[in-house]
Write an enzyme that holds these catalytic residues in place. Structure first.
Site, PDB file in Angstrom:
ATOM      1  CE  LYS A  94      -4.222  -1.791   1.719  1.00 54.21           C
ATOM      2  NZ  LYS A  94      -4.455  -2.197   3.093  1.00 54.21           N
ATOM      3  CG  HIS A 132      -1.245   7.053   4.136  1.00 59.44           C
ATOM      4  ND1 HIS A 132      -1.282   7.689   5.343  1.00 59.44           N
ATOM      5  CD2 HIS A 132      -1.651   5.791   4.357  1.00 59.44           C
ATOM      6  CE1 HIS A 132      -1.702   6.861   6.258  1.00 59.44           C
ATOM      7  NE2 HIS A 132      -1.931   5.692   5.694  1.00 59.44           N
ATOM      8  CG  HIS A 176       1.948   5.250   6.889  1.00 56.97           C
ATOM      9  ND1 HIS A 176       1.219   4.758   5.849  1.00 56.97           N
ATOM     10  CD2 HIS A 176       1.636   4.484   7.953  1.00 56.97           C
ATOM     11  CE1 HIS A 176       0.500   3.728   6.268  1.00 56.97           C
ATOM     12  NE2 HIS A 176       0.730   3.542   7.541  1.00 56.97           N
TER      13      HIS A 176
HETATM   14  N1  ARG Z   1       0.404  -0.922   9.955  1.00 55.68           N
HETATM   15  C1  ARG Z   1      -0.474  -0.140  10.778  1.00 55.68           C
HETATM   16  C2  ARG Z   1      -1.144   0.950   9.937  1.00 55.68           C
HETATM   17  O1  ARG Z   1      -0.601   1.362   8.945  1.00 55.68           O
HETATM   18  C3  ARG Z   1       0.220   0.510  11.929  1.00 55.68           C
HETATM   19  C4  ARG Z   1       0.926  -0.446  12.878  1.00 55.68           C
HETATM   20  C5  ARG Z   1       1.245   0.234  14.177  1.00 55.68           C
HETATM   21  N2  ARG Z   1       1.959  -0.553  15.110  1.00 55.68           N
HETATM   22  C6  ARG Z   1       1.429  -1.585  15.805  1.00 55.68           C
HETATM   23  N3  ARG Z   1       2.205  -2.239  16.625  1.00 55.68           N
HETATM   24  N4  ARG Z   1       0.168  -1.897  15.737  1.00 55.68           N
HETATM   25  O2  ARG Z   1      -2.201   1.410  10.304  1.00 55.68           O
END
Ligand code: ARG
Length: 562
Positions: free
Chosen positions: A124, A127, A130
């Site tokens: 993905k 964005h 992030h």
């Molecule tokens: N991959 C997730 C997202 O983009 C965020 C992960 C954050 N860290 C975790 N340990 N849950 O929304």
């Protein structure tokens, strides 16, 4: 020098009080006429059995006034006026002798801090949200390290879940190696969207996707190879962004890393009688805590995002024995983390209270063109490139003869974006506005960068100031205010890590820049008498050290010229 500490000690030699208690009461008065520090005596009336005003008079009379211009009582307050020359000398000499390490400390020595940040999802786009977690996390990482902790940066990649089954199906039907290689993320996004479009027409596709995910879970060779390939090309793209930003991680252990680490957690939850069945799924009931249940196993027995986070937290505690584990993730996941932390606590882990979710706001666009590209995602690498290009345009206009313009535009353009993200308290939404963000005036990255470059150019032109210096010559309001602002770096860093709020350092560096520009407008350097010139140059030099150190902690490179 820690003036609060010094003043507290002096006060305590006149009255019987605890130094720490006194230190906690000391204030910075709102107006310079009221001194640089003030000690309110209200709270002492009871202990000392005297009227606050009388206590203030007594302290002001008895206290050792060395290092102060004057100490006087005003009503129930004792006001302290620093000896400006001594103060400026102390601070400038300290900054110049400590240089790059000015503001640092060994306070956190021997303690580990885990910081989970960035953590994008494979296949993905990376964005604008992030970018928010990336710059906050990176800045906290640097700040904790700077005050002695050992930060561990963890990129908890979203690299597992049913969506990978769908992607494998989609890739096999609608894509090929060549298209994937050309523009990986866009291609993966294209086939993912296509999968969903097709699935609306043909329900069996969802089953196909699930079947492929099952294959992946069972270690099927072809499925695993494709998944690995998607991960590799995605990471390659993400790393481009990280390189531009100058961000790095100690660990890329993403969700898939916990595949073989969840069984024990599920087992433990079972043994502790925390798991109950609900519509076929296995959940931890959190009704008592006003939360919906935390799903651990879906009705088909599959693990989910939450299961992996439970395993990850345990793994991190076991591996790093963290003092704190920080999760820099958007506000929309607040409930998820509350649930996770609660389940960890119910499992009997007292360290669950050291897990902190650090949420942040949304990113919106002032530029209508960007916000109305409906459905279309904004790609971060494009946005960063645009910021650099726009900065180059501005520099071409303002300083066409500048050497290494490209490098400068890169640092200033990217710095401007980072600065925008870190300028306000993180839970505030950000409105992305090129014009404001790239302006050399106002509270922006380029403003601070420009202030730094300007100070550096003074030092290049006139010299760094040599030999002994008489700092008592720096007695104007502007000089003193600048010196005072230089003193605050370490306090700002400690506040920032305490509140997990890098913007405290951003605000700080804005204040230093403003104080510097006021000083520069009010005080002549070139035409000043040698002794004054010398002292002023040292003050300028100290300012550059402070701005540079603060910018570094935000993840921004200072430029020598712009
Ligand atoms: N991959 C997730 C997202 O983009 C965020 C992960 C954050 N860290 C975790 N340990 N849950 O929304």
């Amino acid at each position: 020098m820690d003036y609060k500490q010094l003043i507290s000690e002096k006060i305590c030699s006149t009255v019987e009080l605890e130094v720490n208690f006194v230190c906690g009461l000391l204030e910075v008065p709102p107006k310079p006429e009221m001194g640089d520090y003030a000690f309110p005596c209200f709270q002492l009336a009871k202990t000392l059995r005297k009227a606050p005003n009388a206590i203030a008079v007594e302290i002001a009379e008895k206290i050792n006034k060395e290092g102060f211009e004057k100490v006087e009582s005003l009503g129930p307050y004792v006001n302290f006026f620093l000896d400006k020359g001594v103060f400026t000398k102390n601070i400038v000499e300290k900054v110049l002798s400590e240089g790059d390490s000015y503001g640092s400390s060994d306070f956190g020595q021997g303690k580990n801090i885990c910081i989970d940040y960035s953590s994008p999802n494979i296949a993905k786009p990376f964005h604008v949200g992030h970018l928010f977690t990336t710059v906050i996390g990176n800045s906290l990482y640097k700040m904790f390290n700077f005050v002695g902790y050992n930060s561990i940066g963890i990129n908890h990649l979203g690299d597992w879940g049913t969506q990978f089954g769908k992607l494998i199906y989609a890739y096999k039907h609608w894509s090929n190696e060549e298209d994937l290689e050309k523009d990986p993320i866009k291609e993966l996004l294209r086939i993912y969207v296509k999968f969903h479009d097709e699935a609306e027409k043909d329900e069996t596709l969802e089953d196909e996707g699930r079947a492929y995910f099952k294959k992946l879970e069972d270690g099927d060779k072809e499925a695993t190879e494709l998944w690995q390939r998607f991960k590799d090309v995605s990471l390659r793209e993400f790393k481009k962004v990280y390189d531009l930003l100058g961000v790095d991680f100690d660990s890329y252990a993403g969700e898939s890393f916990y595949n073989d680490k969840m069984d024990v957690i599920v087992e433990e939850l079972k043994n502790k009688k925390l798991l109950v069945e609900s519509n076929g799924a296995q959940v931890v009931n959190l009704e008592e805590y006003n939360m919906p249940p935390c799903i651990v196993l879906k009705s088909d027995g599959a693990t989910i995002y939450a299961t992996r986070d439970l395993a990850a937290a345990n793994y991190r505690k076991n591996t790093y024995d963290f003092e704190k584990c920080i999760y820099v993730v958007g506000k929309d996941q607040s409930l998820h983390f509350k649930q996770i932390f609660k389940v960890l606590e119910l499992m009997g882990n007292d360290w669950a209270k050291e897990c902190h979710h650090v949420p942040f706001g949304l990113v919106r666009f002032a530029d209508k063109k960007l916000s109305t590209r409906k459905g279309d995602v904004i790609f971060l690498d494009e946005l960063l490139a645009e910021s650099v290009a726009k900065t180059l345009e501005i520099i071409n206009e303002k300083n066409p003869n500048l050497e290494n313009k490209e490098d400068v535009s890169k640092k200033v353009g990217i710095g401007a974006m980072i600065f925008t993200y870190l300028k306000n308290s993180r839970e505030k939404d950000i409105v992305f506005d090129w014009k404001e963000m790239l302006s050399f005036e106002g509270e922006t990255g380029p403003y601070v960068q420009y202030t730094y470059a300007r100070a550096k150019s003074i030092l290049r032109r006139i010299g760094e100031g040599s030999g002994e210096c008489d700092y008592t010559l720096l007695s104007s309001k502007e000089e003193f205010e600048l010196a005072k602002s230089l003193e605050g770096l370490q306090a700002a860093i400690f506040q920032a890590i305490e509140k997990l709020e890098p913007s405290i350092v951003t605000r700080y560096v804005i204040e230093v820049s403003k104080a510097f520009n006021k000083f520069y407008n009010a005080c002549q350097i070139t035409t000043a008498e040698d002794s004054v010139k010398n002292a002023r140059l040292k003050l300028v030099s100290a300012t550059t050290v402070v701005i540079k150190n603060a910018l570094n902690l935000l993840g921004i490179d200072a430029v020598e010229q712009m």
